[in-house]
Scaffold this motif. Structure first.
Motif, PDB file in Angstrom:
ATOM      1  N   VAL A  89       0.864  -1.172   0.000  1.00 47.48           N
ATOM      2  CA  VAL A  89       0.000   0.000   0.000  1.00 47.48           C
ATOM      3  C   VAL A  89       0.905   1.227   0.000  1.00 47.48           C
ATOM      4  O   VAL A  89       1.985   1.219   0.583  1.00 47.48           O
ATOM      5  CB  VAL A  89      -0.953   0.044   1.214  1.00 47.48           C
ATOM      6  N   THR A  90       0.456   2.268  -0.648  1.00 46.96           N
ATOM      7  CA  THR A  90       1.238   3.501  -0.710  1.00 46.96           C
ATOM      8  C   THR A  90       0.954   4.363   0.515  1.00 46.96           C
ATOM      9  O   THR A  90       0.008   4.126   1.269  1.00 46.96           O
ATOM     10  CB  THR A  90       0.887   4.287  -1.972  1.00 46.96           C
ATOM     11  N   ALA A  91       1.794   5.368   0.705  1.00 45.48           N
ATOM     12  CA  ALA A  91       1.621   6.288   1.834  1.00 45.48           C
ATOM     13  C   ALA A  91       0.277   7.012   1.745  1.00 45.48           C
ATOM     14  O   ALA A  91      -0.341   7.317   2.767  1.00 45.48           O
ATOM     15  CB  ALA A  91       2.767   7.291   1.862  1.00 45.48           C
ATOM     16  N   GLN A  92      -0.176   7.280   0.534  1.00 46.10           N
ATOM     17  CA  GLN A  92      -1.455   7.976   0.358  1.00 46.10           C
ATOM     18  C   GLN A  92      -2.635   7.091   0.763  1.00 46.10           C
ATOM     19  O   GLN A  92      -3.678   7.581   1.194  1.00 46.10           O
ATOM     20  CB  GLN A  92      -1.619   8.421  -1.098  1.00 46.10           C
ATOM     21  N   GLU A  93      -2.488   5.788   0.623  1.00 44.11           N
ATOM     22  CA  GLU A  93      -3.574   4.866   0.959  1.00 44.11           C
ATOM     23  C   GLU A  93      -3.637   4.530   2.448  1.00 44.11           C
ATOM     24  O   GLU A  93      -4.671   4.089   2.935  1.00 44.11           O
ATOM     25  CB  GLU A  93      -3.415   3.558   0.170  1.00 44.11           C
ATOM     26  N   LEU A  94      -2.536   4.720   3.150  1.00 42.90           N
ATOM     27  CA  LEU A  94      -2.444   4.277   4.546  1.00 42.90           C
ATOM     28  C   LEU A  94      -3.583   4.744   5.448  1.00 42.90           C
ATOM     29  O   LEU A  94      -4.123   3.948   6.223  1.00 42.90           O
ATOM     30  CB  LEU A  94      -1.108   4.730   5.152  1.00 42.90           C
ATOM     31  N   PRO A  95      -3.991   6.002   5.404  1.00 43.75           N
ATOM     32  CA  PRO A  95      -5.019   6.454   6.351  1.00 43.75           C
ATOM     33  C   PRO A  95      -6.342   5.712   6.221  1.00 43.75           C
ATOM     34  O   PRO A  95      -7.088   5.606   7.204  1.00 43.75           O
ATOM     35  CB  PRO A  95      -5.179   7.942   6.021  1.00 43.75           C
ATOM     36  N   ASP A  96      -6.649   5.187   5.031  1.00 40.14           N
ATOM     37  CA  ASP A  96      -7.967   4.608   4.800  1.00 40.14           C
ATOM     38  C   ASP A  96      -7.978   3.076   4.786  1.00 40.14           C
ATOM     39  O   ASP A  96      -9.047   2.476   4.740  1.00 40.14           O
ATOM     40  CB  ASP A  96      -8.526   5.107   3.458  1.00 40.14           C
ATOM     41  N   VAL A  97      -6.824   2.445   4.801  1.00 39.80           N
ATOM     42  CA  VAL A  97      -6.762   0.986   4.698  1.00 39.80           C
ATOM     43  C   VAL A  97      -6.936   0.359   6.079  1.00 39.80           C
ATOM     44  O   VAL A  97      -6.187   0.663   7.009  1.00 39.80           O
ATOM     45  CB  VAL A  97      -5.432   0.527   4.076  1.00 39.80           C
ATOM     46  N   THR A  98      -7.925  -0.511   6.203  1.00 37.86           N
ATOM     47  CA  THR A  98      -8.130  -1.262   7.447  1.00 37.86           C
ATOM     48  C   THR A  98      -7.470  -2.625   7.331  1.00 37.86           C
ATOM     49  O   THR A  98      -7.064  -3.053   6.237  1.00 37.86           O
ATOM     50  CB  THR A  98      -9.628  -1.449   7.725  1.00 37.86           C
ATOM     51  N   ALA A  99      -7.381  -3.318   8.453  1.00 41.29           N
ATOM     52  CA  ALA A  99      -6.789  -4.654   8.452  1.00 41.29           C
ATOM     53  C   ALA A  99      -7.604  -5.606   7.584  1.00 41.29           C
ATOM     54  O   ALA A  99      -7.049  -6.436   6.854  1.00 41.29           O
ATOM     55  CB  ALA A  99      -6.694  -5.183   9.883  1.00 41.29           C
ATOM     56  N   GLN A 100      -8.932  -5.469   7.643  1.00 44.66           N
ATOM     57  CA  GLN A 100      -9.790  -6.331   6.834  1.00 44.66           C
ATOM     58  C   GLN A 100      -9.599  -6.049   5.343  1.00 44.66           C
ATOM     59  O   GLN A 100      -9.509  -6.966   4.520  1.00 44.66           O
ATOM     60  CB  GLN A 100     -11.254  -6.135   7.212  1.00 44.66           C
ATOM     61  N   ALA A 101      -9.534  -4.774   5.007  1.00 43.14           N
ATOM     62  CA  ALA A 101      -9.324  -4.406   3.603  1.00 43.14           C
ATOM     63  C   ALA A 101      -7.963  -4.890   3.120  1.00 43.14           C
ATOM     64  O   ALA A 101      -7.819  -5.343   1.966  1.00 43.14           O
ATOM     65  CB  ALA A 101      -9.443  -2.898   3.432  1.00 43.14           C
TER      66      ALA A 101
END
Length: 481
Positions: A89-101
């Motif tokens: 995952v990129t740094a831009q995606e980090l805030p929105d990515v959950t463990a389930q996702a």
């Protein structure tokens, strides 16, 4: 206190200051010792010993397991969701990515890799990682049965169930004795005639589809397509692989990854903490213990030493709370809870408290010592401080000796509870565990501090007695003259 009779107020003040001095020194000497023991260079080896006894008790498997791994993430970079997965995952995606996702993303990537490249190539990419072991175990049974069953249900209605697509394989066997035959027209999957003889037309169709499914699973869709020339069968192969087979493989891998969601959440949390520290201009706090690259290739003993050393370092810097965040395995976390107070007593924060209190009690003890000397007279100016020093050090010296003996105790397990063992049994076992955790040099330091004060006090008492004896001898000598 020893000396000639004095006015009541002076005597009371002398006794009061003497008692206060004894109490103050009784606190000062252990605090001084603790401040020495809790310095980083002394505390970390002690903490490592405590953690070794706690996490690797007698009878354990000898492995420090389930510690949080350092993700090795750099701000603005990409985070590999699980080591060896090849999914980032990129740094831009980090805030929105959950463990389930994140788990679902890995599952989709694995199923896509199996469909396009085959299980063999996918397994090679995962080789050496814990995820690879799970993938291999899934391929041994569940995934194979799933792909076979799905492809059979998709392709059999296209003339394979009723035998309309069967070739004259008995004639092929007669024309080429000992050679495998192609029983289905448009599918270049060949089998020995002996395998086909006991089967009916439907079973022959299922056999060919199963072998085609095995090619699909092992080598990927393109390898399976190369075996099919019939347009109808080829279309059904594509629809089955790209549709239900890929979805079912994704669900299978997602189920396998359920046990990894906690690890995924921790890795995402560490990466976010790095990004937050970068935004705030501060130093990121690592929540991991060791990277997979550091542990790779190490034997069990070397890996344990590395992990215990890192845990001891984090325990010193952050105390038991930080330590408990780093351990995921429930039994080990429970055992660590039992030594949380001991770990906190040797932390950097505790070291600061010991220094402050030792300075405070040291200054008070010095003032009380001066006051006691001022209130005393004659030989009591040596005897009274000496007696106070000796009394304050005797108890600590005996305790240090007792702790040294308990170090050799065979039972160094954690005490269970006050209710189960009683107060005395609990305290004895806790002292045994503490003593076994402390190296000999640490116990020698505590004993040395108390013995130094005890010897100083005894020397002052002895000196006062010698001075009194010398005065008595001079007086007697004058009387003879």
């Amino acid at each position: 206190m020893y000396e000639r009779s004095t006015p009541d107020w002076r005597s009371d003040a002398k006794w009061f200051s003497g008692i206060l001095l004894v109490l103050t020194l009784t606190l000062f000497v252990p605090l001084l010792g603790f401040s020495q023991l809790s310095s980083r260079e002394r505390a970390q080896p002690i903490l490592e010993s405590i953690l070794r006894l706690t996490l690797l008790p007698p009878g354990s498997d000898g492995v420090v397991t389930a510690v949080r791994e350092d993700v090795g993430y750099s701000a603005g970079g990409e985070l590999e969701l699980l080591p060896g997965s090849g999914v980032f995952v990129t740094a831009q995606e980090l805030p929105d990515v959950t463990a389930q996702a994140a788990s679902e993303r890995i599952a989709r990537a694995l199923s896509e890799s199996v469909i396009t490249e085959g299980a063999a190539a996918t397994a090679q990419q995962l080789e050496g990682s814990e995820l690879g072991e799970q993938f291999d175990s899934a391929l041994d049974g569940t995934a194979r049965d799933l792909v076979r069953g799905t492809l059979v249900s998709v392709m059999m209605p296209a003339g394979l169930a009723n035998g309309s697509r069967l070739a004259n394989w008995p004639l092929q066997a007669q024309q080429n004795p000992g050679e495998p035959v192609q029983p289905v027209v448009g599918v270049f999957v060949r089998v020995p005639p002996a395998e086909l003889q006991p089967l009916n037309v439907r079973q022959i169709g299922e056999l060919i589809v199963v072998k085609l499914a095995d090619i699909l699973l092992a080598e990927g869709l393109e390898a399976a397509r190369e075996q099919v020339t019939n347009i109808n069968l080829l279309q059904r192969l594509d629809e089955g692989a790209i549709g239900p087979i890929r979805e079912q493989l994704t669900e299978l891998f997602a189920t396998l990854l359920l046990s990894r969601e906690n690890t995924l959440a921790q890795r995402l949390e560490q990466a976010r903490s790095v990004e937050q520290a970068q935004a705030e201009g501060s130093e990121p706090v690592s929540l991991g213990v060791a990277t997979g690259e550091e542990l790779a290739g190490l034997d069990t003993e070397s890996a344990n030493e590395l992990v215990l050393s890192r845990l001891a370092e984090r325990a010193y810097e952050g105390g038991s709370d930080t330590l408990l965040q780093l351990v995921n395995e429930s039994d080990q976390a429970t055992r660590l809870t039992g030594v949380a107070g001991l770990v906190d007593a040797l932390s950097e924060r505790a070291h600061g408290r010991y220094l402050r209190f030792s300075w405070m009690f040291g200054v008070v003890a010095a003032l009380l010592l001066v006051l006691l000397v001022a209130l005393s007279r004659g030989w009591g100016r040596l005897a009274n401080p000496g007696l106070a020093l000796a009394l304050s050090a005797a108890g600590g010296a005996l305790l240090a000796l007792r702790l040294s003996r308990l170090t050799a105790a065979t039972d160094v397990t954690l005490p269970t509870s006050l209710n189960a063992q009683g107060v005395f049994g609990y305290l004895v076992q806790l002292l045994a565990f503490t003593g076994a955790s402390f190296p000999d040099s640490a116990l020698a330091l505590m004993l040395r501090n108390h013995l130094a004060l005890l010897i100083l006090g005894a020397a002052l008492i002895l000196l006062s007695l010698l001075l009194r004896l010398a005065r008595g001898l001079r007086s007697r000598r004058r009387s003879f003259i």
